[in-house]
Design an enzyme around this catalytic site. Sequence first.
Site, PDB file in Angstrom:
ATOM      1  N   ASP A 182       5.745   0.689   9.890  1.00 14.05           N
ATOM      2  CA  ASP A 182       6.301   0.042   8.695  1.00 14.05           C
ATOM      3  C   ASP A 182       6.552   1.088   7.607  1.00 14.05           C
ATOM      4  OD1 ASP A 182       7.299  -2.054   7.196  1.00 14.05           O
ATOM      5  OD2 ASP A 182       5.336  -2.630   6.391  1.00 14.05           O
ATOM      6  N   LYS A 187       8.455   2.793   4.871  1.00 14.56           N
ATOM      7  CA  LYS A 187       9.473   2.434   3.877  1.00 14.56           C
ATOM      8  C   LYS A 187       8.993   2.935   2.521  1.00 14.56           C
ATOM      9  CE  LYS A 187       7.453  -2.211   3.354  1.00 14.56           C
ATOM     10  NZ  LYS A 187       7.714  -3.659   3.396  1.00 14.56           N
ATOM     11  N   ASN A 201       5.784   1.721   0.876  1.00 16.38           N
ATOM     12  CA  ASN A 201       4.511   2.144   1.458  1.00 16.38           C
ATOM     13  C   ASN A 201       4.266   3.640   1.310  1.00 16.38           C
ATOM     14  OD1 ASN A 201       3.849  -0.446   2.246  1.00 16.38           O
ATOM     15  ND2 ASN A 201       4.724  -0.231   4.292  1.00 16.38           N
ATOM     16  N   ASP A 220      -0.711   1.775   3.589  1.00 19.47           N
ATOM     17  CA  ASP A 220      -0.529   0.489   4.272  1.00 19.47           C
ATOM     18  C   ASP A 220      -0.339   0.643   5.779  1.00 19.47           C
ATOM     19  OD1 ASP A 220      -0.208  -2.128   4.933  1.00 19.47           O
ATOM     20  OD2 ASP A 220       1.231  -2.583   3.352  1.00 19.47           O
ATOM     21  N   THR A 267       9.974  -3.854   8.477  1.00 21.16           N
ATOM     22  CA  THR A 267      10.873  -4.370   7.451  1.00 21.16           C
ATOM     23  C   THR A 267      12.312  -4.230   7.962  1.00 21.16           C
ATOM     24  OG1 THR A 267       9.301  -3.702   5.750  1.00 21.16           O
ATOM     25  CG2 THR A 267      11.558  -4.131   5.032  1.00 21.16           C
TER      26      THR A 267
END
Length: 467
Positions: free
Chosen positions: A134, A136, A139, A152, A174
């Site tokens: 994840d 992005k 994070n 995260d 995401t």
Amino acid sequence: MAEKKGLLLGRYEVGRLLGHGNFAKVYHAKNPTTKEEFAIKVLDKEKIFKSGLVGHVKREIAILRRVRHPNIVKLFEVMATKSKIYFVMEFARGGELFNKVAKGRLQEDVARKYFQQLISAVAFCHARGVFHRDIKPENLLLDENGDLKVSDFGLSTVADQIRHDGRSHTFCGTPAYLAPEVLAQKGYDAAKADIWSCGIVLFLLMAGYLPFQDRSLIILYRKIFKGDFRCPKWFSSGLISLLRRMLVTVPERRITIPEIMGKKWFKKDFRQIKFYPEDDEFHSSDDIDSPKAIDDESHSSSSSEPSIPSTIKTSASSPSLLGSQKYGLGMRRPPSLNAFDIISFSPGFDLSGLFEEKEEETRFMTAASVSQIVSKLEEVASLVSFTVRTKDCRVSLEGTKEGEKGPLRVAAEIFEITPSLVVVELKKNAGDKMEYEDFCRKVLKPGLQDLIYNPSASEENISSDSK
């Protein structure tokens, strides 16, 4: 007028809310004595149980303990009450990288620095069998020095949880940052999927917008599957070349992390950080209301969300004379193991004390004192002319032989299970895997054999004493 103080959580003073999600809230906190700042992630135990996310939380704890890197947010301590779980984490004063991008595209040198730090952290994770899944800008946090911190790991996975086909099968992440093979839901290489996400982040930092975007998810996914994107005119040729290798829809043709780090565009002003992960500290508190934390089934059944308690009662006693005799004067007591740390070890960890070996990891139980263990490790190191660095209950053994992956470096850490028993965990921090296995088989195991706890021998001693 007296200054208003925050709520107390153990030795932490909890302040303002930094952010929140479906299952957690993050608060700013500080230690009133040392003035150190922290971020405390508060998870609702009842919601976690009801949503079947216990395994996710356990995995996140295990992963954060495994990945200690300057560009990854540190987990310092885990605590719990009957209704809450608390992650005490490093506070990133600079906030999310997303906030910087929201103001407009970054200069190439600035974007390159963040990308270098991101790749350095991701490479470190992958080398330890951890895949973020994840990645992005939301994070990616920034500290007070403007350095990037990956955060995260709630959707992360580890190599030993990947199916026999070597692929991940969980659809997560995401949408705008998902690799096409993840969208296909036929199994994917999590490392390759992370590289795609890093490519999306790099494009966004440099362009100020995403390479694939649309209000309709179906159209967005079609664009991602097609993999056709245009680079703005201000992108340099080196950057375009790198992005076109990262955002390749066929994962087998996608560039690898070593290849990324070998690119001329990437190497400009890149400083490889040499650090020792064993220098970091991690504590899992077992002196709280619920020492079993997540596994405690007596969580609150109230539908209303309990507030942060003003205090948490502790039952930690002061170090005894036995402690000073066992650990040696001037030597710190080893951190205690509770459910969290044992979970982070392999499933089915055998507490019989047998010498257990896993890939790039070895551990055993012993009744020896810390000073005896350290002395034995120094003795073993001297047999092969390794240098030794000692800090509290951590020992680093480093070879002088320059292999293909540099000199072998082994980190040993000592954890307390009971006042009379400790676990010694050894890990390969650097060097060749085959060299480490050879070192364990020929030097480490024979040299430490005398320290290994033998339950049957202990029982015999007790029996003979009672006669």
